[in-house]
Enzyme design. Structure first.
Site, PDB file in Angstrom:
ATOM      1  N   SER A  35     -26.219  18.405  -5.263  1.00  0.00           N
ATOM      2  CA  SER A  35     -27.217  18.936  -4.332  1.00  0.00           C
ATOM      3  C   SER A  35     -28.530  18.191  -4.506  1.00  0.00           C
ATOM      4  O   SER A  35     -29.559  18.604  -3.978  1.00  0.00           O
ATOM      5  CB  SER A  35     -27.434  20.428  -4.597  1.00  0.00           C
ATOM      6  OG  SER A  35     -26.212  21.089  -4.502  1.00  0.00           O
TER       7      SER A  35
ATOM      8  N   ASP B 233     -22.995  14.245 -13.706  1.00  0.00           N
ATOM      9  CA  ASP B 233     -23.886  15.008 -14.567  1.00  0.00           C
ATOM     10  C   ASP B 233     -24.655  13.990 -15.382  1.00  0.00           C
ATOM     11  O   ASP B 233     -24.077  13.069 -15.971  1.00  0.00           O
ATOM     12  CB  ASP B 233     -23.137  15.998 -15.459  1.00  0.00           C
ATOM     13  CG  ASP B 233     -24.087  17.118 -15.913  1.00  0.00           C
ATOM     14  OD1 ASP B 233     -24.666  17.787 -15.035  1.00  0.00           O
ATOM     15  OD2 ASP B 233     -24.279  17.299 -17.123  1.00  0.00           O
TER      16      ASP B 233
ATOM     17  N   PHE C 176     -36.529   9.671  -8.276  1.00  0.00           N
ATOM     18  CA  PHE C 176     -36.606  11.127  -8.434  1.00  0.00           C
ATOM     19  C   PHE C 176     -36.678  11.464  -9.922  1.00  0.00           C
ATOM     20  O   PHE C 176     -36.670  10.575 -10.777  1.00  0.00           O
ATOM     21  CB  PHE C 176     -35.399  11.808  -7.765  1.00  0.00           C
ATOM     22  CG  PHE C 176     -34.071  11.503  -8.424  1.00  0.00           C
ATOM     23  CD1 PHE C 176     -33.380  10.340  -8.122  1.00  0.00           C
ATOM     24  CD2 PHE C 176     -33.521  12.375  -9.364  1.00  0.00           C
ATOM     25  CE1 PHE C 176     -32.168  10.037  -8.729  1.00  0.00           C
ATOM     26  CE2 PHE C 176     -32.305  12.087  -9.980  1.00  0.00           C
ATOM     27  CZ  PHE C 176     -31.636  10.915  -9.662  1.00  0.00           C
TER      28      PHE C 176
ATOM     29  N   TYR D 153     -37.276  12.027 -13.598  1.00  0.00           N
ATOM     30  CA  TYR D 153     -38.191  11.472 -14.607  1.00  0.00           C
ATOM     31  C   TYR D 153     -38.542  10.001 -14.346  1.00  0.00           C
ATOM     32  O   TYR D 153     -39.160   9.359 -15.204  1.00  0.00           O
ATOM     33  CB  TYR D 153     -37.564  11.615 -16.004  1.00  0.00           C
ATOM     34  CG  TYR D 153     -37.298  13.062 -16.393  1.00  0.00           C
ATOM     35  CD1 TYR D 153     -38.303  13.841 -16.982  1.00  0.00           C
ATOM     36  CD2 TYR D 153     -36.063  13.663 -16.147  1.00  0.00           C
ATOM     37  CE1 TYR D 153     -38.072  15.167 -17.323  1.00  0.00           C
ATOM     38  CE2 TYR D 153     -35.829  14.992 -16.481  1.00  0.00           C
ATOM     39  CZ  TYR D 153     -36.826  15.741 -17.066  1.00  0.00           C
ATOM     40  OH  TYR D 153     -36.593  17.053 -17.391  1.00  0.00           O
TER      41      TYR D 153
HETATM   42  P1  ITT Z   1     -26.612  18.332  -9.189  1.00  0.00           P
HETATM   43  O1  ITT Z   1     -26.185  19.187 -10.370  1.00  0.00           O
HETATM   44  O2  ITT Z   1     -26.538  19.056  -7.908  1.00  0.00           O
HETATM   45  O3  ITT Z   1     -25.923  17.005  -9.162  1.00  0.00           O
HETATM   46  P2  ITT Z   1     -29.075  18.121 -10.677  1.00  0.00           P
HETATM   47  O4  ITT Z   1     -30.365  17.416 -10.417  1.00  0.00           O
HETATM   48  O5  ITT Z   1     -29.151  19.568 -11.110  1.00  0.00           O
HETATM   49  O6  ITT Z   1     -28.184  17.989  -9.362  1.00  0.00           O
HETATM   50  P3  ITT Z   1     -28.022  17.404 -13.241  1.00  0.00           P
HETATM   51  O7  ITT Z   1     -27.631  18.773 -13.637  1.00  0.00           O
HETATM   52  O8  ITT Z   1     -27.075  16.278 -13.575  1.00  0.00           O
HETATM   53  O9  ITT Z   1     -28.233  17.287 -11.677  1.00  0.00           O
HETATM   54  O10 ITT Z   1     -29.446  17.108 -13.842  1.00  0.00           O
HETATM   55  C1  ITT Z   1     -29.865  15.809 -13.962  1.00  0.00           C
HETATM   56  C2  ITT Z   1     -31.378  15.779 -14.148  1.00  0.00           C
HETATM   57  O11 ITT Z   1     -31.662  14.643 -14.996  1.00  0.00           O
HETATM   58  C3  ITT Z   1     -32.053  15.492 -12.815  1.00  0.00           C
HETATM   59  O12 ITT Z   1     -32.441  16.679 -12.160  1.00  0.00           O
HETATM   60  C4  ITT Z   1     -33.243  14.647 -13.262  1.00  0.00           C
HETATM   61  O13 ITT Z   1     -34.264  15.484 -13.713  1.00  0.00           O
HETATM   62  C5  ITT Z   1     -32.690  13.882 -14.452  1.00  0.00           C
HETATM   63  N1  ITT Z   1     -32.125  12.590 -14.005  1.00  0.00           N
HETATM   64  C6  ITT Z   1     -30.818  12.225 -13.910  1.00  0.00           C
HETATM   65  N2  ITT Z   1     -30.702  10.987 -13.417  1.00  0.00           N
HETATM   66  C7  ITT Z   1     -31.953  10.560 -13.180  1.00  0.00           C
HETATM   67  C8  ITT Z   1     -32.491   9.374 -12.656  1.00  0.00           C
HETATM   68  O14 ITT Z   1     -31.724   8.393 -12.216  1.00  0.00           O
HETATM   69  N3  ITT Z   1     -33.817   9.272 -12.564  1.00  0.00           N
HETATM   70  C9  ITT Z   1     -34.625  10.270 -12.996  1.00  0.00           C
HETATM   71  N4  ITT Z   1     -34.208  11.429 -13.475  1.00  0.00           N
HETATM   72  C10 ITT Z   1     -32.874  11.584 -13.570  1.00  0.00           C
END
Ligand code: ITT
Length: 207
Positions: free
Chosen positions: A12, A70, A155, A157
């Site tokens: 999402s 994830d 997005f 960090y």
């Molecule tokens: P979905 O579960 O719906 O995929 P989410 O954002 O909740 O969305 P995660 O549980 O995997 O996904 O959380 C990953 C978090 O880690 C995300 O919200 C960012 O804060 C951080 N993150 C992951 N990949 C990133 C990236 O490429 N750049 C910056 N922050 C990232």
């Protein structure tokens, strides 16, 4: 015209969705939200469990091939946080901005302006609900998190994360550059190799 295989992105997060589209140009990516699929709570204790869970929920609801992601940011000086809690670091429904501020505050408490860190991404491709052999790929991306935030792209960090040997943050890079270097980009290259290998070995399940 060759039919493109459709993959349901089990996320999402619009930032991840955009990166999936960039990284998988030969597939038609559709979002789970466009199919009305509502994500379920993430209860796993590993990135892998959560990624598989996401893919499973999207596959069960759509009956289509689904891709779970994830991911998170690991800061060893903060006992490996935000880690699995990256999306909910500041609080349960935190925005990216709140999470960044929380990370900045946690670093400041230790009187740090920067610290070594790495991103992790675990992708799981589930072809059907009875798939005993989901394709799994992991990417790690080393760098430094700084309390100085720069850039507007990406997005999460990204404005605080400076890849190893880079003076610019991920949010200052253009999206193609980030996509190639990042944990998600690395994991996707591995996944694509597995997809190709699998497709050529087993035509009955080819993607
Ligand atoms: P979905 O579960 O719906 O995929 P989410 O954002 O909740 O969305 P995660 O549980 O995997 O996904 O959380 C990953 C978090 O880690 C995300 O919200 C960012 O804060 C951080 N993150 C992951 N990949 C990133 C990236 O490429 N750049 C910056 N922050 C990232």
């Amino acid at each position: 015209m060759v039919n493109q295989t459709t993959i349901v992105a089990a996320t999402s997060n619009p930032g991840k969705l955009k990166e999936f589209e960039l990284l998988l140009p030969n597939f038609k990516i559709i979002s789970q939200s466009s199919l009305g699929i509502v994500p379920k709570e993430e209860l796993g204790e590993t990135f892998f469990e959560n990624s598989l869970h996401k893919a499973r929920v999207a596959n069960a609801a759509s009956g289509m091939t689904s891709l779970g992601d994830d991911s998170g940011l690991i800061v060893p000086a903060l006992n490996n946080l935000p880690g699995l809690r990256s999306a909910r670091y500041a609080h349960e429904n935190a925005t990216d901005e709140e999470n960044r501020q929380h990370l900045k505050n946690e670093l400041k408490k230790l009187e740090l302006n920067q610290s070594k860190a790495y991103f992790v991404c675990v992708l799981v491709l589930l072809r059907d609900s009875a798939d005993p052999f989901p394709l799994i790929a992991t990417g790690l991306f080393e760098g430094v998190v700084k309390t100085t935030m720069r850039g507007k792209n990406g997005f999460g960090y990204d404005p605080m994360f400076y890849p190893k040997n880079s003076n610019v943050s991920l949010a200052e890079m253009d999206e193609n550059e980030k996509a190639l270097l990042s944990h998600r980009g690395i994991a996707m290259q591995i996944l694509k190799t597995k997809i190709e290998r699998f497709s050529s070995n087993d035509k009955t399940h080819s993607l």
